[in-house]
Enzyme design. Structure first.
Site, mmCIF file in Angstrom:
data_model
loop_
_atom_site.group_PDB
_atom_site.id
_atom_site.type_symbol
_atom_site.label_atom_id
_atom_site.label_comp_id
_atom_site.label_asym_id
_atom_site.label_seq_id
_atom_site.Cartn_x
_atom_site.Cartn_y
_atom_site.Cartn_z
ATOM 1 N NE ARG A 124 9.350 6.926 8.411
ATOM 2 C CZ ARG A 124 8.432 6.692 7.457
ATOM 3 N NH1 ARG A 124 8.582 5.670 6.637
ATOM 4 N NH2 ARG A 124 7.385 7.488 7.329
ATOM 5 C CE1 TYR A 159 8.477 5.804 2.802
ATOM 6 C CE2 TYR A 159 7.016 7.694 2.633
ATOM 7 C CZ TYR A 159 7.396 6.523 3.258
ATOM 8 O OH TYR A 159 6.695 6.071 4.356
ATOM 9 C CB ALA A 197 1.341 0.422 6.445
ATOM 10 N N PRO A 201 0.792 -1.227 0.000
ATOM 11 C CG PRO A 201 -0.142 -1.143 2.118
ATOM 12 C CD PRO A 201 0.513 -2.092 1.149
ATOM 13 C CG ASN A 202 -0.260 4.547 1.012
ATOM 14 O OD1 ASN A 202 -1.118 5.114 0.334
ATOM 15 N ND2 ASN A 202 -0.478 4.149 2.244
ATOM 16 C CD GLU A 230 10.732 -6.704 6.056
ATOM 17 O OE1 GLU A 230 11.396 -7.510 6.748
ATOM 18 O OE2 GLU A 230 9.835 -5.964 6.517
ATOM 19 C CG ASN A 267 8.342 -1.705 0.606
ATOM 20 O OD1 ASN A 267 7.664 -1.791 1.636
ATOM 21 N ND2 ASN A 267 8.975 -0.597 0.264
ATOM 22 C CG HIS A 279 10.770 -1.652 4.983
ATOM 23 N ND1 HIS A 279 9.412 -1.530 4.755
ATOM 24 C CD2 HIS A 279 10.939 -2.810 5.645
ATOM 25 C CE1 HIS A 279 8.797 -2.575 5.273
ATOM 26 N NE2 HIS A 279 9.698 -3.369 5.815
ATOM 27 N NE ARG A 337 1.353 14.659 -1.252
ATOM 28 C CZ ARG A 337 0.163 14.527 -0.668
ATOM 29 N NH1 ARG A 337 -0.825 13.966 -1.319
ATOM 30 N NH2 ARG A 337 -0.025 14.972 0.557
HETATM 31 O O1 CA2 Z 1 10.034 2.620 3.881
HETATM 32 C C1 CA2 Z 1 9.253 1.877 3.277
HETATM 33 O O2 CA2 Z 1 9.527 1.349 2.197
HETATM 34 C C2 CA2 Z 1 7.853 1.630 3.840
HETATM 35 O O3 CA2 Z 1 7.508 0.268 3.564
HETATM 36 C C3 CA2 Z 1 6.940 2.584 3.116
HETATM 37 C C4 CA2 Z 1 5.488 2.524 3.603
HETATM 38 C C5 CA2 Z 1 5.434 2.678 5.134
HETATM 39 O O4 CA2 Z 1 4.105 2.499 5.572
HETATM 40 C C6 CA2 Z 1 6.344 1.667 5.825
HETATM 41 O O5 CA2 Z 1 6.298 1.892 7.225
HETATM 42 C C7 CA2 Z 1 7.780 1.815 5.337
HETATM 43 C C8 CA2 Z 1 4.670 3.669 2.967
HETATM 44 C C9 CA2 Z 1 4.716 3.631 1.458
HETATM 45 C C10 CA2 Z 1 4.901 4.984 0.875
HETATM 46 O O6 CA2 Z 1 3.861 5.865 1.276
HETATM 47 C C11 CA2 Z 1 3.852 7.108 0.748
HETATM 48 C C12 CA2 Z 1 2.815 7.928 1.171
HETATM 49 C C13 CA2 Z 1 2.735 9.218 0.667
HETATM 50 C C14 CA2 Z 1 3.684 9.648 -0.250
HETATM 51 C C15 CA2 Z 1 4.702 8.828 -0.684
HETATM 52 C C16 CA2 Z 1 4.769 7.539 -0.183
#
Ligand code: CA2
Length: 154
Positions: free
Chosen positions: A108, A24, A78, A11-12, A99, A75, A101, A19
């Protein structure tokens, strides 16, 4: 035929590079996948890249890997921090999972410090940005070319 590696993003991760570049980076998921295809070809691997915001899709793809892939780069976003279903699917899949990230989840919020995926992963790469996917491909290339029980080392 080349060994097949599934690159699964949760997700995301479709928002990568769109964003929150401070967390990221500015590389998009499309960039990551294009580069992964190039690197995989140079390593003698084929990649199948998929992204979903739905936990069940990820579970289904991990199950599919049991017969359709030689390894998984995952990956789970969340869901890494919440999903026993993904943990159980990895156990049943019987193929090595690396895995990844993008961010360093350990510096964090505390709710990101634990990952259910890590417990069943062959290796974990965190905090190296989108380069982490490339390093995971290199690790899996070594793994599929050698004894599958050999530890993955740098
Ligand atoms: O650091 C990572 O790769 C994560 O897996 C990214 C996830 C986060 O929930 C994990 O804790 C760590 C989130 C994906 C990216 O979400 C975004 C949200 C808004 C803008 C850009 C990316």
């Amino acid at each position: 035929m080349n060994p097949v590696i599934f690159i699964l993003n949760g997700p995301n991760l479709n928002m990568l590079g769109v964003r929150e570049p401070a967390v990221y980076g500015s590389t998009t998921l499309a960039d990551v996948e294009t580069r992964a295809r190039l690197i995989a070809a140079s390593l003698g691997l084929s990649v199948d890249c998929r992204q979903s915001n739905h936990e069940g899709d990820l579970v289904g793809w991990i199950q599919e890997a049991r017969t359709a892939a030689d390894g998984i780069i995952l990956n789970a976003g969340a869901y890494s921090h919440t999903s026993i279903a993904i943990h159980d699917a990895i156990l049943a899949a019987g193929v090595p999972v690396i895995e990844v990230h993008v961010s360093n989840i350990h510096v964090r919020e505390s709710f990101r410090h634990h990952s259910y995926v890590s417990r069943v992963a062959a290796g974990v790469i965190v905090g190296l940005g989108t380069d982490g996917y490339e390093f995971a491909l290199q690790a899996l290339a070594r793994r599929v070319a050698h004894d599958p029980n050999e530890p993955i080392t740098a």
